[in-house]
Write a protein that holds these residues in place. Sequence first.
Motif, mmCIF file in Angstrom:
data_model
loop_
_atom_site.group_PDB
_atom_site.id
_atom_site.type_symbol
_atom_site.label_atom_id
_atom_site.label_comp_id
_atom_site.label_asym_id
_atom_site.label_seq_id
_atom_site.Cartn_x
_atom_site.Cartn_y
_atom_site.Cartn_z
ATOM 1 N N ALA A 247 -1.065 4.325 -1.670
ATOM 2 C CA ALA A 247 -2.822 4.308 -1.295
ATOM 3 C C ALA A 247 -3.050 5.418 -0.202
ATOM 4 O O ALA A 247 -2.392 5.724 0.481
ATOM 5 C CB ALA A 247 -2.897 3.038 -1.087
ATOM 6 N N ASP A 248 -4.364 6.145 -0.638
ATOM 7 C CA ASP A 248 -4.834 7.017 0.465
ATOM 8 C C ASP A 248 -5.607 6.389 1.409
ATOM 9 O O ASP A 248 -5.721 5.199 1.428
ATOM 10 C CB ASP A 248 -5.540 8.122 -0.444
ATOM 11 N N ALA A 249 -5.795 7.370 2.617
ATOM 12 C CA ALA A 249 -6.109 6.864 3.552
ATOM 13 C C ALA A 249 -7.529 5.866 3.441
ATOM 14 O O ALA A 249 -7.744 4.770 4.133
ATOM 15 C CB ALA A 249 -6.734 8.001 4.541
ATOM 16 N N ALA B 288 -8.328 1.935 4.186
ATOM 17 C CA ALA B 288 -9.197 1.382 5.068
ATOM 18 C C ALA B 288 -10.111 0.321 4.111
ATOM 19 O O ALA B 288 -10.469 -0.760 5.006
ATOM 20 C CB ALA B 288 -10.248 2.579 5.474
ATOM 21 N N GLU B 289 -10.504 0.533 2.893
ATOM 22 C CA GLU B 289 -11.099 -0.487 2.189
ATOM 23 C C GLU B 289 -10.304 -1.638 1.961
ATOM 24 O O GLU B 289 -10.980 -2.848 2.012
ATOM 25 C CB GLU B 289 -11.221 0.166 0.777
ATOM 26 N N ILE B 290 -8.885 -1.823 1.718
ATOM 27 C CA ILE B 290 -8.185 -2.719 1.609
ATOM 28 C C ILE B 290 -8.181 -3.410 2.894
ATOM 29 O O ILE B 290 -7.997 -4.819 2.912
ATOM 30 C CB ILE B 290 -6.656 -2.394 1.156
ATOM 31 N N ASP B 291 -7.768 -2.876 4.037
ATOM 32 C CA ASP B 291 -7.837 -3.457 5.316
ATOM 33 C C ASP B 291 -9.179 -4.376 5.603
ATOM 34 O O ASP B 291 -8.944 -5.562 6.169
ATOM 35 C CB ASP B 291 -7.545 -2.334 6.295
ATOM 36 N N ALA B 292 -10.388 -3.744 5.215
ATOM 37 C CA ALA B 292 -11.392 -4.491 5.327
ATOM 38 C C ALA B 292 -11.670 -5.586 4.325
ATOM 39 O O ALA B 292 -12.172 -6.952 4.943
ATOM 40 C CB ALA B 292 -12.662 -3.430 5.124
ATOM 41 N N LEU B 293 -11.293 -5.507 3.133
ATOM 42 C CA LEU B 293 -11.116 -6.663 2.345
ATOM 43 C C LEU B 293 -10.097 -7.786 2.858
ATOM 44 O O LEU B 293 -10.355 -8.889 2.816
ATOM 45 C CB LEU B 293 -10.517 -6.501 0.826
ATOM 46 N N TRP B 294 -8.896 -7.392 3.587
ATOM 47 C CA TRP B 294 -7.895 -8.352 4.168
ATOM 48 C C TRP B 294 -8.619 -9.032 5.059
ATOM 49 O O TRP B 294 -8.363 -10.332 5.515
ATOM 50 C CB TRP B 294 -6.745 -7.442 4.516
ATOM 51 N N GLU B 295 -9.328 -8.428 6.167
ATOM 52 C CA GLU B 295 -10.101 -8.856 7.242
ATOM 53 C C GLU B 295 -10.949 -9.963 6.754
ATOM 54 O O GLU B 295 -11.235 -11.104 7.103
ATOM 55 C CB GLU B 295 -10.885 -8.144 8.069
ATOM 56 N N GLU B 296 -11.786 -9.637 5.602
ATOM 57 C CA GLU B 296 -12.788 -10.441 5.037
ATOM 58 C C GLU B 296 -12.258 -11.747 4.586
ATOM 59 O O GLU B 296 -12.837 -12.856 4.589
ATOM 60 C CB GLU B 296 -13.691 -9.811 4.186
ATOM 61 N N ALA B 297 -10.956 -11.577 3.928
ATOM 62 C CA ALA B 297 -10.528 -12.634 3.350
ATOM 63 C C ALA B 297 -9.938 -13.776 4.264
ATOM 64 O O ALA B 297 -9.732 -14.942 3.787
ATOM 65 C CB ALA B 297 -9.298 -12.219 2.380
ATOM 66 N N LEU C 103 0.720 -1.034 -0.140
ATOM 67 C CA LEU C 103 -0.072 0.065 -0.083
ATOM 68 C C LEU C 103 0.972 1.310 0.085
ATOM 69 O O LEU C 103 0.639 2.288 -0.596
ATOM 70 C CB LEU C 103 -0.847 -0.089 1.237
ATOM 71 N N THR C 104 2.056 1.142 0.655
ATOM 72 C CA THR C 104 2.774 2.310 0.584
ATOM 73 C C THR C 104 3.448 2.394 -0.601
ATOM 74 O O THR C 104 3.627 3.656 -1.059
ATOM 75 C CB THR C 104 4.022 2.151 1.734
ATOM 76 N N LEU C 105 3.962 1.271 -1.368
ATOM 77 C CA LEU C 105 4.396 1.479 -2.715
ATOM 78 C C LEU C 105 3.470 1.940 -3.538
ATOM 79 O O LEU C 105 3.965 2.846 -4.448
ATOM 80 C CB LEU C 105 4.937 0.390 -3.240
ATOM 81 N N TYR C 106 2.342 1.725 -3.568
ATOM 82 C CA TYR C 106 1.085 2.139 -4.388
ATOM 83 C C TYR C 106 0.663 3.384 -4.150
ATOM 84 O O TYR C 106 -0.214 3.874 -4.753
ATOM 85 C CB TYR C 106 0.199 0.913 -4.490
#
Length: 288
Positions: A64-66, A70-79, A59-62
């Motif tokens: 990604a904004d805040a 948050a969206e990716i983190d939610a997907l990570w939890e769901e995964a 996310l740092t390399l890409y």
Amino acid sequence: MTEKTPGLRSLAVALRRLREAAGLTPEDVIAKCPVSKSTLRRAENAEARPNRSTMLHLLTLYRADADTRAEIDALWEEAGNQDFLRPYHSDLRRDYKAWIACEIGAAEVWSYESLFVPGLVQTRDYVAAVIQGVWPSATDTDLDHHVQARMERQVVLTRAKPATLIAVVDEAALRRATGGPEVMAAQMRHLQEVAQLPHVTLQVIPFSGGAHPGMPGSLGVARFEKPAEPPVVYIDGMAGDALLDSDHDVKHYTDIFTAIQAKALDAGDSLGLIAAAEHEYTEQLETA
């Protein structure tokens, strides 16, 4: 290997799109970020959930904004949610388990069967008869586990927000007396009941329809509510089963399903054929 759940697939698609939006190739990522080629490949192909440290590096390399983080983190939890798994699911084929997960997460399921009543509308006795017929060496434990897994799949039709089901079946599945006339009469009654649900469409391809593209095997398509989650195809036959999600495969098999459905009777005439089959099985019971 981790099962390809809808959550894992959504995460994989999101990560791949973020990398592409950043104008980076997989080789660029590997050169600039402490992540291996295999880890990135597995993350972007829904083969494994990356650990949180890897996620933060990506996310740092890409850049990604805040909100994106948050969206990716939610997907990570769901995964990481594997609640659909039961202890006895370890006995099931890998792609079949993944298909169960896709059905559970789907907003719409398309199902075609050439020789069996579609799994989501089978009765328990019919399921047992099918498994005993196609798997003669199955132990009592094998039978119990597979019947239970099949029946639990059907929750997608009865939950608070049910999936839409479009099921097409060849007349051969209605006429083959799997389990005998009593089991089949009950199965035909069940089909008529399920077909009354507003989110279920049931169609039959009659023998008079001749040859059609679905004759070689069975086919399922799961579609999801989230735009980021692409459709998934499940095919099953004598050579084995497979879960497919490439754009090419999805288009190929959805086109086949459309062609199959075009050969089927409409819902009303299909119910008439099912009712006729029920009557014939009931007559067999009365004259036995």
